[in-house]
Design an enzyme around this catalytic site. Structure first.
Site, PDB file in Angstrom:
ATOM      1  N   CYS A 115      36.583  40.679  40.084  1.00  0.00           N
ATOM      2  CA  CYS A 115      37.169  39.478  39.462  1.00  0.00           C
ATOM      3  C   CYS A 115      38.578  39.179  39.976  1.00  0.00           C
ATOM      4  O   CYS A 115      39.053  38.055  39.857  1.00  0.00           O
ATOM      5  CB  CYS A 115      37.189  39.624  37.948  1.00  0.00           C
ATOM      6  SG  CYS A 115      35.534  39.730  37.269  1.00  0.00           S
ATOM      7  N   HIS A 252      42.322  34.154  35.661  1.00  0.00           N
ATOM      8  CA  HIS A 252      40.897  34.425  35.850  1.00  0.00           C
ATOM      9  C   HIS A 252      40.202  34.138  34.528  1.00  0.00           C
ATOM     10  O   HIS A 252      40.684  34.535  33.461  1.00  0.00           O
ATOM     11  CB  HIS A 252      40.697  35.880  36.269  1.00  0.00           C
ATOM     12  CG  HIS A 252      39.288  36.344  36.122  1.00  0.00           C
ATOM     13  ND1 HIS A 252      38.236  35.659  36.687  1.00  0.00           N
ATOM     14  CD2 HIS A 252      38.744  37.410  35.467  1.00  0.00           C
ATOM     15  CE1 HIS A 252      37.104  36.290  36.385  1.00  0.00           C
ATOM     16  NE2 HIS A 252      37.398  37.347  35.640  1.00  0.00           N
ATOM     17  N   ASN A 282      32.244  33.625  33.161  1.00  0.00           N
ATOM     18  CA  ASN A 282      33.011  34.401  34.131  1.00  0.00           C
ATOM     19  C   ASN A 282      32.302  34.333  35.491  1.00  0.00           C
ATOM     20  O   ASN A 282      31.240  34.920  35.665  1.00  0.00           O
ATOM     21  CB  ASN A 282      33.102  35.844  33.620  1.00  0.00           C
ATOM     22  CG  ASN A 282      33.919  36.736  34.540  1.00  0.00           C
ATOM     23  OD1 ASN A 282      34.242  36.355  35.667  1.00  0.00           O
ATOM     24  ND2 ASN A 282      34.240  37.921  34.078  1.00  0.00           N
TER      25      ASN A 282
HETATM   26  O1  UT7 Z   1      36.461  39.747  34.463  1.00  0.00           O
HETATM   27  C1  UT7 Z   1      37.006  40.882  33.875  1.00  0.00           C
HETATM   28  C2  UT7 Z   1      35.948  41.637  33.261  1.00  0.00           C
HETATM   29  N1  UT7 Z   1      35.466  41.323  32.006  1.00  0.00           N
HETATM   30  C3  UT7 Z   1      36.178  41.108  30.906  1.00  0.00           C
HETATM   31  O2  UT7 Z   1      37.316  40.773  30.909  1.00  0.00           O
HETATM   32  C4  UT7 Z   1      35.463  41.329  29.623  1.00  0.00           C
HETATM   33  C5  UT7 Z   1      36.254  42.177  28.700  1.00  0.00           C
HETATM   34  N2  UT7 Z   1      35.608  42.408  27.432  1.00  0.00           N
HETATM   35  C6  UT7 Z   1      35.255  41.429  26.577  1.00  0.00           C
HETATM   36  O3  UT7 Z   1      35.439  40.266  26.857  1.00  0.00           O
HETATM   37  C7  UT7 Z   1      34.687  41.833  25.230  1.00  0.00           C
HETATM   38  O4  UT7 Z   1      34.819  43.204  25.066  1.00  0.00           O
HETATM   39  C8  UT7 Z   1      33.227  41.415  25.035  1.00  0.00           C
HETATM   40  C9  UT7 Z   1      33.120  39.920  24.929  1.00  0.00           C
HETATM   41  C10 UT7 Z   1      32.394  41.912  26.206  1.00  0.00           C
HETATM   42  C11 UT7 Z   1      32.660  42.011  23.745  1.00  0.00           C
HETATM   43  O5  UT7 Z   1      33.450  41.630  22.638  1.00  0.00           O
HETATM   44  P1  UT7 Z   1      33.906  42.723  21.563  1.00  0.00           P
HETATM   45  O6  UT7 Z   1      34.605  41.973  20.509  1.00  0.00           O
HETATM   46  O7  UT7 Z   1      34.671  43.767  22.311  1.00  0.00           O
HETATM   47  O8  UT7 Z   1      32.523  43.213  20.999  1.00  0.00           O
HETATM   48  P2  UT7 Z   1      31.840  44.656  21.089  1.00  0.00           P
HETATM   49  O9  UT7 Z   1      31.407  44.979  22.466  1.00  0.00           O
HETATM   50  O10 UT7 Z   1      32.741  45.643  20.380  1.00  0.00           O
HETATM   51  O11 UT7 Z   1      30.557  44.427  20.216  1.00  0.00           O
HETATM   52  C12 UT7 Z   1      30.608  44.060  18.847  1.00  0.00           C
HETATM   53  C13 UT7 Z   1      29.198  43.884  18.324  1.00  0.00           C
HETATM   54  C14 UT7 Z   1      28.287  45.086  18.609  1.00  0.00           C
HETATM   55  O12 UT7 Z   1      27.461  45.245  17.466  1.00  0.00           O
HETATM   56  P3  UT7 Z   1      27.765  46.399  16.378  1.00  0.00           P
HETATM   57  O13 UT7 Z   1      27.705  47.676  17.143  1.00  0.00           O
HETATM   58  O14 UT7 Z   1      29.144  46.070  15.866  1.00  0.00           O
HETATM   59  O15 UT7 Z   1      26.679  46.187  15.387  1.00  0.00           O
HETATM   60  C15 UT7 Z   1      27.438  44.625  19.766  1.00  0.00           C
HETATM   61  O16 UT7 Z   1      26.170  45.255  19.776  1.00  0.00           O
HETATM   62  O17 UT7 Z   1      28.574  42.769  18.956  1.00  0.00           O
HETATM   63  C16 UT7 Z   1      27.293  43.149  19.474  1.00  0.00           C
HETATM   64  N3  UT7 Z   1      26.999  42.383  20.653  1.00  0.00           N
HETATM   65  C17 UT7 Z   1      26.391  41.177  20.601  1.00  0.00           C
HETATM   66  N4  UT7 Z   1      25.932  40.444  19.579  1.00  0.00           N
HETATM   67  C18 UT7 Z   1      25.382  39.251  19.844  1.00  0.00           C
HETATM   68  C19 UT7 Z   1      27.286  42.659  21.961  1.00  0.00           C
HETATM   69  N5  UT7 Z   1      26.861  41.657  22.750  1.00  0.00           N
HETATM   70  C20 UT7 Z   1      26.312  40.716  21.935  1.00  0.00           C
HETATM   71  C21 UT7 Z   1      25.720  39.470  22.149  1.00  0.00           C
HETATM   72  N6  UT7 Z   1      25.279  38.769  21.086  1.00  0.00           N
HETATM   73  N7  UT7 Z   1      25.613  38.922  23.380  1.00  0.00           N
END
Ligand code: UT7
Length: 325
Positions: A115, A252, A282
């Site tokens: 990225c 980005h 992204n």
């Molecule tokens: O380009 C540079 C690289 N990428 C980034 O910059 C991404 C960096 N990270 C992020 O943007 C965030 O961490 C995410 C958007 C990927 C995730 O957001 P989060 O607030 O950190 O959520 P999480 O991974 O802690 O997940 C929270 C909950 C989980 O459920 P439980 O365990 O709390 O029941 C996941 O299973 O959300 C669930 N979850 C989803 N639910 C619905 C994960 N993906 C999804 C989804 N739809 N697509």
């Protein structure tokens, strides 16, 4: 004192026709428009058509950038393509773009910093131009991430999209003052200790396969704001500017929450942030030149504006470029 500056002459973008909305995704996997919008700011992404390649998207963006610069392909003597999704392992997709543009002189190569690829490629073009090795460079970011996503992994497949963006830069002898047009400061960083936080689980020398994107999202998120702020501070300090001097912050486009967090930490006016992540998710190395093209086309970025670019991604890699348009 005169100095060589790398000045942006034009930019262009390309997005594939097919739109995949959050609602479409909710029919395919266990997710919702609400979750994706609240956690990321993404509403839709584009998906490359069958037969549409990183090089063909890159060439389309390159043509738009060359036309915007008022040039013809033959005016270009360096092509750097930032991509993590090349058409083939080799040759570099940059040479395919070179051939599609009908350019037979100069040099073309790929650069891989995921990225952060566009920021790394632009800083590299700047060094090559300043060293007097080339006169005009095409810096392209192009990605077909849809081809390396695991479409059953909801934690990654909702986040990425396909597309390409490009800028044309030229070496110009200017005053050497910070009021010059062109690239004023750059800062590139990486730390391979974090290479397993965002990676692809395949490759030529390991599995002999292409692999799929894997990410520890929360861990990437945890590092993002701090690392982004660190390179922005270093870049502004190098140039003797403050965050309040920036006309446009073009980050980005990974997650709106990360952009808002970095802007808040730096005290940047939210109205000065270019945000396009809602429209194409992204697109990795393509996201900054796509955002630049949008903000140039709608008249926000004007000649003479101070523009700050930043990115962070797999590796980890991160970096920033400060330039005057
Ligand atoms: O380009 C540079 C690289 N990428 C980034 O910059 C991404 C960096 N990270 C992020 O943007 C965030 O961490 C995410 C958007 C990927 C995730 O957001 P989060 O607030 O950190 O959520 P999480 O991974 O802690 O997940 C929270 C909950 C989980 O459920 P439980 O365990 O709390 O029941 C996941 O299973 O959300 C669930 N979850 C989803 N639910 C619905 C994960 N993906 C999804 C989804 N739809 N697509």
């Amino acid at each position: 004192m005169h100095t060589v500056r790398t000045v942006i002459l034009g930019c262009g973008g390309y997005l594939p026709e097919r739109v995949l909305t959050n609602h479409d995704l909710a029919k395919m996997i266990d997710t919702s428009d609400r979750w994706i919008t609240e956690r990321t700011g993404i509403k839709e992404r584009r998906i490359a058509a069958e037969g549409e390649l990183t090089s063909s998207m890159g060439a389309a963006a390159a043509r738009a950038a060359i036309a915007d610069a008022g040039l013809v392909p033959d005016d270009i003597d360096l092509i750097i393509l930032a991509t993590s999704t090349p058409d083939q392992t080799f040759p570099a997709s940059a040479v395919t773009i070179q051939a599609e543009l009908g350019i037979t002189h100069g040099a073309a190569f790929d650069m891989q910093a995921v990225c952060s690829g566009f920021v790394f490629a632009l800083a590299t073009a700047d060094s090559h131009l300043k060293a007097g090795l080339f006169k005009r460079a095409l810096v392209v970011g192009a990605e077909a991430f849809s081809r390396i996503l695991d479409w059953e992994d909801r934690s990654t497949c909702v986040l990425f999209g396909d597309g390409a963006g490009a800028v044309v830069v030229e070496a110009q002898k200017l005053n050497g003052a910070m009021t010059d047009r062109g690239i004023l400061a750059t800062c590139l960083r990486s730390d391979g200790r974090y290479r397993d936080k965002l990676y692809v689980d395949g490759g030529p020398s390991s599995t002999g396969t292409v692999g799929h994107v894997r990410m520890d999202g929360p861990e990437v998120f945890r590092h993002a704001v701090t690392k982004i702020s660190e390179v922005i501070d270093a870049t502004l300090t190098q140039a003797g500017y403050n965050a309040s001097d920036i006309d446009w912050f073009v980050p980005h486009q990974a997650n709106k929450r990360i952009l808002d967090g970095a802007a808040k930490k730096l005290g940047l006016d939210p109205a000065r942030i270019i945000i396009t992540v809602d429209k194409h998710a992204n697109t990795s190395a393509a996201s900054i030149p796509l955002a630049l093209s949008t903000a140039r086309a709608d008249g926000r970025i004007k000649t003479g504006d101070l523009v700050l670019l930043e990115a962070m991604g797999g590796g980890f890699t991160w970096g920033a470029v400060l330039l005057r348009w």
